[in-house]
Scaffold this motif. Sequence first.
Motif, mmCIF file in Angstrom:
data_model
loop_
_atom_site.group_PDB
_atom_site.id
_atom_site.type_symbol
_atom_site.label_atom_id
_atom_site.label_comp_id
_atom_site.label_asym_id
_atom_site.label_seq_id
_atom_site.Cartn_x
_atom_site.Cartn_y
_atom_site.Cartn_z
ATOM 1 N N ASN A 1 -1.381 3.578 25.277
ATOM 2 C CA ASN A 1 -1.561 4.758 24.451
ATOM 3 C C ASN A 1 -2.866 4.623 23.677
ATOM 4 O OD1 ASN A 1 -1.000 5.851 21.412
ATOM 5 N ND2 ASN A 1 -0.130 7.230 22.949
ATOM 6 N N GLU A 2 -3.591 5.736 23.480
ATOM 7 C CA GLU A 2 -4.891 5.655 22.824
ATOM 8 C C GLU A 2 -4.774 5.180 21.376
ATOM 9 O OE1 GLU A 2 -6.894 9.369 22.648
ATOM 10 O OE2 GLU A 2 -5.196 10.477 21.813
ATOM 11 N N ASP A 3 -3.682 5.526 20.699
ATOM 12 C CA ASP A 3 -3.488 5.031 19.333
ATOM 13 C C ASP A 3 -3.313 3.515 19.335
ATOM 14 O OD1 ASP A 3 -3.596 7.661 18.575
ATOM 15 O OD2 ASP A 3 -1.445 7.860 18.223
ATOM 16 N N THR A 4 -2.539 3.024 20.286
ATOM 17 C CA THR A 4 -2.319 1.585 20.396
ATOM 18 C C THR A 4 -3.630 0.854 20.653
ATOM 19 O OG1 THR A 4 -0.124 2.028 21.331
ATOM 20 C CG2 THR A 4 -0.993 -0.199 21.579
ATOM 21 N N LEU A 5 -4.464 1.413 21.521
ATOM 22 C CA LEU A 5 -5.759 0.782 21.810
ATOM 23 C C LEU A 5 -6.629 0.718 20.556
ATOM 24 C CD1 LEU A 5 -6.547 2.424 25.275
ATOM 25 C CD2 LEU A 5 -5.764 0.090 24.842
ATOM 26 N N ALA A 6 -6.602 1.776 19.755
ATOM 27 C CA ALA A 6 -7.384 1.781 18.511
ATOM 28 C C ALA A 6 -6.864 0.722 17.544
ATOM 29 C CB ALA A 6 -7.342 3.161 17.878
ATOM 30 N N LEU A 7 -5.544 0.604 17.426
ATOM 31 C CA LEU A 7 -4.956 -0.404 16.548
ATOM 32 C C LEU A 7 -5.310 -1.810 17.016
ATOM 33 C CD1 LEU A 7 -1.425 1.177 16.004
ATOM 34 C CD2 LEU A 7 -3.257 1.043 14.317
ATOM 35 N N ARG A 8 -5.290 -2.021 18.323
ATOM 36 C CA ARG A 8 -5.659 -3.347 18.846
ATOM 37 C C ARG A 8 -7.100 -3.686 18.514
ATOM 38 N NH1 ARG A 8 -2.780 -2.475 24.755
ATOM 39 N NH2 ARG A 8 -0.633 -2.828 24.032
ATOM 40 N N ALA A 9 -7.974 -2.691 18.614
ATOM 41 C CA ALA A 9 -9.391 -2.931 18.312
ATOM 42 C C ALA A 9 -9.599 -3.268 16.840
ATOM 43 C CB ALA A 9 -10.211 -1.704 18.696
ATOM 44 N N ALA A 10 -8.733 -2.766 15.975
ATOM 45 C CA ALA A 10 -8.863 -3.018 14.539
ATOM 46 C C ALA A 10 -8.121 -4.274 14.095
ATOM 47 C CB ALA A 10 -8.344 -1.814 13.761
ATOM 48 N N SER A 11 -7.332 -4.864 14.975
ATOM 49 C CA SER A 11 -6.550 -6.060 14.640
ATOM 50 C C SER A 11 -7.372 -7.320 14.861
ATOM 51 C CB SER A 11 -5.277 -6.118 15.493
ATOM 52 O OG SER A 11 -4.460 -4.972 15.319
ATOM 53 N N THR A 12 -7.033 -8.372 14.132
ATOM 54 C CA THR A 12 -7.687 -9.662 14.356
ATOM 55 C C THR A 12 -6.802 -10.601 15.166
ATOM 56 O OG1 THR A 12 -6.802 -10.615 12.304
ATOM 57 C CG2 THR A 12 -8.921 -9.461 12.161
ATOM 58 N N LEU A 13 -5.557 -10.191 15.374
ATOM 59 C CA LEU A 13 -4.607 -11.003 16.122
ATOM 60 C C LEU A 13 -4.241 -10.283 17.411
ATOM 61 C CD1 LEU A 13 -2.705 -13.536 16.043
ATOM 62 C CD2 LEU A 13 -0.989 -12.035 14.982
ATOM 63 N N ALA A 14 -4.488 -10.931 18.550
ATOM 64 C CA ALA A 14 -4.139 -10.360 19.853
ATOM 65 C C ALA A 14 -2.724 -10.787 20.225
ATOM 66 C CB ALA A 14 -5.130 -10.821 20.911
ATOM 67 N N VAL A 15 -1.915 -9.824 20.623
ATOM 68 C CA VAL A 15 -0.515 -10.098 20.962
ATOM 69 C C VAL A 15 -0.170 -9.378 22.257
ATOM 70 C CG1 VAL A 15 0.149 -10.381 18.542
ATOM 71 C CG2 VAL A 15 0.335 -8.127 19.619
ATOM 72 N N PRO A 16 0.926 -9.750 22.909
ATOM 73 C CA PRO A 16 1.349 -9.033 24.113
ATOM 74 C C PRO A 16 1.672 -7.575 23.813
ATOM 75 C CG PRO A 16 2.464 -11.158 23.952
ATOM 76 C CD PRO A 16 1.763 -10.936 22.643
ATOM 77 N N ALA A 17 1.461 -6.725 24.801
ATOM 78 C CA ALA A 17 1.723 -5.297 24.634
ATOM 79 C C ALA A 17 3.170 -5.016 24.264
ATOM 80 C CB ALA A 17 1.359 -4.546 25.914
ATOM 81 N N ALA A 18 4.088 -5.851 24.718
ATOM 82 C CA ALA A 18 5.505 -5.647 24.412
ATOM 83 C C ALA A 18 5.794 -5.803 22.928
ATOM 84 C CB ALA A 18 6.359 -6.633 25.206
ATOM 85 N N LEU A 19 4.884 -6.431 22.197
ATOM 86 C CA LEU A 19 5.089 -6.616 20.766
ATOM 87 C C LEU A 19 4.411 -5.528 19.946
ATOM 88 C CD1 LEU A 19 4.760 -10.487 20.259
ATOM 89 C CD2 LEU A 19 6.777 -9.103 20.808
ATOM 90 N N ASP A 20 3.155 -5.187 20.286
ATOM 91 C CA ASP A 20 2.488 -4.188 19.448
ATOM 92 C C ASP A 20 2.766 -2.751 19.885
ATOM 93 O OD1 ASP A 20 0.806 -3.786 21.629
ATOM 94 O OD2 ASP A 20 -0.988 -4.551 20.653
ATOM 95 N N ASN A 21 3.405 -2.572 21.043
ATOM 96 C CA ASN A 21 3.828 -1.241 21.476
ATOM 97 C C ASN A 21 5.076 -1.376 22.346
ATOM 98 O OD1 ASN A 21 2.490 1.385 23.641
ATOM 99 N ND2 ASN A 21 3.977 1.539 21.996
ATOM 100 N N PRO A 22 6.222 -1.670 21.708
ATOM 101 C CA PRO A 22 7.435 -1.940 22.485
ATOM 102 C C PRO A 22 7.980 -0.739 23.244
ATOM 103 C CG PRO A 22 7.904 -1.911 20.125
ATOM 104 C CD PRO A 22 6.416 -1.898 20.279
ATOM 105 N N VAL A 23 7.659 0.486 22.789
ATOM 106 C CA VAL A 23 8.124 1.682 23.497
ATOM 107 C C VAL A 23 6.915 2.542 23.839
ATOM 108 C CG1 VAL A 23 9.565 3.739 23.429
ATOM 109 C CG2 VAL A 23 10.321 1.658 22.242
ATOM 110 N N LEU A 24 6.583 2.606 25.130
ATOM 111 C CA LEU A 24 5.481 3.430 25.628
ATOM 112 C C LEU A 24 6.056 4.469 26.575
ATOM 113 C CD1 LEU A 24 2.485 4.129 26.001
ATOM 114 C CD2 LEU A 24 2.387 2.362 27.785
ATOM 115 N N LEU A 25 5.875 5.737 26.221
ATOM 116 C CA LEU A 25 6.409 6.846 27.007
ATOM 117 C C LEU A 25 5.248 7.613 27.639
ATOM 118 C CD1 LEU A 25 8.922 7.954 24.253
ATOM 119 C CD2 LEU A 25 9.460 6.625 26.306
ATOM 120 N N PRO A 26 5.377 8.042 28.885
ATOM 121 C CA PRO A 26 4.240 8.623 29.602
ATOM 122 C C PRO A 26 3.705 9.938 29.041
ATOM 123 C CG PRO A 26 5.954 7.914 31.140
ATOM 124 C CD PRO A 26 6.546 7.848 29.770
#
Length: 227
Positions: free
Chosen positions: A53-78
């Motif tokens: 999700n584009e919001d998730t990508l923006a949040l990842r870019a602003a984070s200093t800690l990289a984590v698996p997608a299942a943690l920072d976006n546990p529910v992704l709907l198409p």
Amino acid sequence: MIGCFVTGTDTGVGKTLASCALLHALAKHHPRVVGMKAVAAGAEPDGQGGWANEDTLALRAASTLAVPAALDNPVLLPDPVSPHIAARRAGVQVTLPPILDAYRQLAAQADAVVVEGAGGWRVPLSETLGIADLAMALQLPVVLVVGLKLGCLNHALLTAEAIRASGLPLAGWMASRVDPQMLVPEENMDWLRRQMDAWGAPLLADIPWQATPDPHSVAVTLPRGWQ
């Protein structure tokens, strides 16, 4: 560990920009900060053979800690529609336990976690579950993003009252100038500031309208105790 839940007066009021600005402000005081988009509706190719999700990508870019997608976006709907509709179309039932487990794992690794909601405070996630239920389950202080446009006073007060009625602390609010043509924005700002100050919710940021959102340019005053 510092955590907060970011909600808004509506969809498209700048929650992601505000959340990213909060992450940058927190990163000045804490080395490990991470954003979480608990439920995201709308997916696009992530450039690595998957979807995001584009919001998730923006949040990842602003984070200093990289984590698996299942943690920072546990529910992704198409589909980019209301989450309860997107979930039904995808044959998915949104439930709290996987989201809460993901948050706990993030909290165990990070100094600060910023959880961004979806849409506004009362957006449904299923027939029986909504964003407010998620925030209450997480038991996090709430930051309210107010989209400055015609009608924002009513939306802001109704949302703030609902947050306070839930028992969660309203840690502060962020003004997001989403309508550059809005008439008398300063008068609206002054009224909102007085109302929110009376409830102990300080103004954390006044986000100008930006054709290209840049969270680095947003000045954020963190609530007391978050530094």
